[in-house]
Write an enzyme that holds these catalytic residues in place. Structure first.
Site, PDB file in Angstrom:
ATOM      1  CG  HIS A 108      -2.065  -1.026   0.839  1.00  0.00           C
ATOM      2  ND1 HIS A 108      -3.216  -0.460   0.604  1.00  0.00           N
ATOM      3  CD2 HIS A 108      -2.880  -2.386   1.848  1.00  0.00           C
ATOM      4  CE1 HIS A 108      -4.522  -2.201   0.120  1.00  0.00           C
ATOM      5  NE2 HIS A 108      -3.416  -2.640   1.004  1.00  0.00           N
ATOM      6  CD  GLU A 164      -4.790  -9.169   2.281  1.00  0.00           C
ATOM      7  OE1 GLU A 164      -4.856  -8.075   1.954  1.00  0.00           O
ATOM      8  OE2 GLU A 164      -4.315  -9.294   3.386  1.00  0.00           O
TER       9      GLU A 164
HETATM   10 ZN    ZN Z   1      -4.126  -4.205   0.836  1.00  0.00          ZN
END
Ligand code: ZN
Length: 200
Positions: A108, A164
């Site tokens: 990120h 994820e």
């Molecule tokens: Zn993420």
């Protein structure tokens, strides 16, 4: 396909994992822009990735009638300090390290990763997102827009992170077309890098 650096943090191919921190560790991208899509947290991404998110969300709407939203995009080094330390204090270090990158090791922080959900919020940031229409559309189509599902269910020992289904990493369409054609699903395997189950 022209090769790009996997080490330079400004490269859209930069590989960041538990074995490969950003250099410098407190890197921040110079070309962050607001991403004009539905969201929970105000999303910032590097310009090229932001444009691709907009195209992908438009396509999901036009091709499948699905409304997507960004749940998290760029996070600065300092923001990640807060996220990681919060997870350590809530869940313990082992759980935190399986699910949240340490500051300097988070995709990120590159400005190229985005956590995507259904605009409805159903299964937001939950493994059950994989079974939703939105999660399935992304799994099948994200490569067309230069995005890679970065933490597949069967590659935890390679990527170091639990499945994820919401976390997508922009690497550009040249590379995702190559990954799609070859069936390789992780950057570590494609570039022949050490697997990264743990920190050094
Ligand atoms: Zn993420």
């Amino acid at each position: 396909m022209g090769a790009r650096s996997i080490d330079d943090p400004d490269s859209i191919w930069v590989v960041v994992d538990k074995q490969r921190p950003l250099d410098p560790q407190d890197y921040s991208p110079a070309d962050l822009v607001d991403v004009p899509v539905a969201h929970t947290w105000d999303p910032l991404l590097r310009r090229e990735a932001a444009d691709a998110v907009v195209r992908m969300f438009d396509a999901a709407r036009e091709e499948a009638g699905l409304e997507l939203a960004s749940n998290s995009a760029y996070r600065s080094y300092d923001t990640q300090v807060g996220v990681y330390n919060g997870d350590v204090s809530d869940f313990g270090q082992e759980h935190a390290d399986a699910n949240t990158a340490r500051p300097g090791n988070s995709e990120h922080q590159t400005g190229l990763a985005v956590d995507i959900g259904a605009a409805s919020g159903d299964c937001s940031l939950d493994v059950c997102f994989a079974a939703t229409d939105e999660g399935q559309w992304l799994a099948e189509n994200a490569w067309r827009f230069g995005f890679l599902l970065r933490y597949p269910a069967d590659k935890v020992a390679v990527t170091g992170f639990a499945f994820e289904p919401w976390h997508y990493r922009y690497v550009g369409e040249d590379l995702t077309a190559e990954l799609h054609a070859t069936g390789v699903t992780t950057l570590e395997e494609f570039f022949g890098l050490a697997h990264a189950p743990d920190y050094p």
